[in-house]
Write an enzyme that holds these catalytic residues in place. Structure first.
Site, PDB file in Angstrom:
ATOM      1  N   ASP A 177      59.424  60.688  25.121  1.00 30.68           N
ATOM      2  CA  ASP A 177      59.759  61.595  26.206  1.00 30.68           C
ATOM      3  C   ASP A 177      59.992  60.959  27.723  1.00 30.68           C
ATOM      4  OD1 ASP A 177      57.354  62.024  27.462  1.00 30.68           O
ATOM      5  OD2 ASP A 177      57.153  64.225  26.862  1.00 30.68           O
ATOM      6  N   GLU A 220      62.853  67.111  27.122  1.00 30.39           N
ATOM      7  CA  GLU A 220      63.104  65.799  27.401  1.00 30.39           C
ATOM      8  C   GLU A 220      62.481  65.062  26.053  1.00 30.39           C
ATOM      9  OE1 GLU A 220      59.143  67.159  29.797  1.00 30.39           O
ATOM     10  OE2 GLU A 220      61.112  67.817  28.919  1.00 30.39           O
TER      11      GLU A 220
END
Length: 300
Positions: A177, A220
């Site tokens: 991420d 994300e």
């Protein structure tokens, strides 16, 4: 302008029909045998075939059967033309895949109407195929990054996990991420954050192998399934992604910024009963990468 292939062993008959077709705005190809029809159809891809029933060599039904058997010609609509009006012949032609059947002597306005119907059906079929492809794309693709969405990624990754177990082949998972993603959103706006995720997806596409599966599984957070990659191979992929992202500058409006990613990398072991076992371990390693200062990959 649609292209029509006229197939008749009588060249005079073929030319007479071609005159009417040309006057009606069609491009016309001609074939004087079943074999010539198959070759011409495969190479020239006409929009429609008008196929005479009675021909020496391959007759109309035999030619139709061969046309239907080749992927290159199977979707070309065929209208059978014959002097025979026997029900069994008509039924057999339609059962073999003919779009329609017209009796001789041909009444051109009737033939033209049936040709228009066959061409409309073909066009509608093409549009439906395109629409179905788009629906499948929408159902499996994350709209922002154009990567596999969560559901599609997990379906593919579970299949790869089962294959790796069954054939005792290596398999690795990378969880990843964006570091301090909230700060990007807070500083530059959510649109800039979206741009960062899109750029991250591009970085992944540049760094992974063709066989690797990349998916956005939430916010994300991204995951990569690497078939036939051991831990060292997966770490090399993870490092390429990390380095590519680190050196990528994002320009959004008047702003310019960089971002980094953290990654957790793991490989299939004999203790992994499910794909989720691997994924959870990769997720824990990802958090270790965060704890150790971000912008790094941790593997186990």
């Amino acid at each position: 302008m649609p292209t029509v292939l006229v197939v008749d062993d009588s060249e005079d008959n073929a030319k007479l029909l071609a005159y009417d077709l040309n006057d009606d705005g069609f491009d016309v190809l001609m074939a004087l045998s079943g074999d010539e029809c198959i070759t011409t159809a495969a190479t020239r891809k006409p929009d429609l075939i008008l196929l005479d029933m009675r021909m020496p060599g391959l007759n109309g039904l035999e030619t139709l059967e061969k046309l239907q058997g080749f992927p290159e010609t199977a979707d070309i609509p065929v209208i059978i033309i014959s002097a025979s009006s026997a029900d069994t012949t008509i039924i057999k032609a339609l059962d073999l895949g003919a779009s329609d059947y017209v009796s001789k002597p041909v009444v051109y306005p009737i033939l033209a109407a049936r040709m228009r119907t066959a061409l409309r059906v073909k066009q509608a079929t093409r549009e439906l195929e395109v629409a179905n492809l788009e629906l499948r794309r929408l159902a499996t693709t994350d709209p922002l990054t154009r990567l596999s969405n969560r559901r599609h990624f997990f379906a593919l990754a579970h299949a790869e996990f089962s294959k790796a177990q069954r054939h005792k082949r290596p398999l690795s998972i990378i969880m990843m991420d964006v570091d301090e993603f909230k700060q990007i959103n807070d500083t530059y706006g959510h649109a800039a954050g979206d741009r960062a995720l899109d750029v991250l997806a591009d970085c992944c596409r540049e760094a992974v192998r063709e066989s690797d599966l990349v998916g956005r599984i939430g916010g994300e957070e991204f995951a990569i399934c690497c078939p036939d990659a051991d831990l060292n191979g997966a770490c090399a992929i993870a490092e390429r992604i990390r380095a590519t992202c680190e050196h990528r500058t994002i320009r959004y409006g008047k702003h310019q910024f960089n971002f980094t990613v953290s990654l957790g990398v793991t490989s299939l072991t004999a203790l992994d009963a499910t794909f989720d076992d691997m994924l959870n371990r990769a997720d824990q390693l990802l958090y270790q990468a965060k704890d150790k200062g971000r912008n790094r990959a941790v593997a186990c």
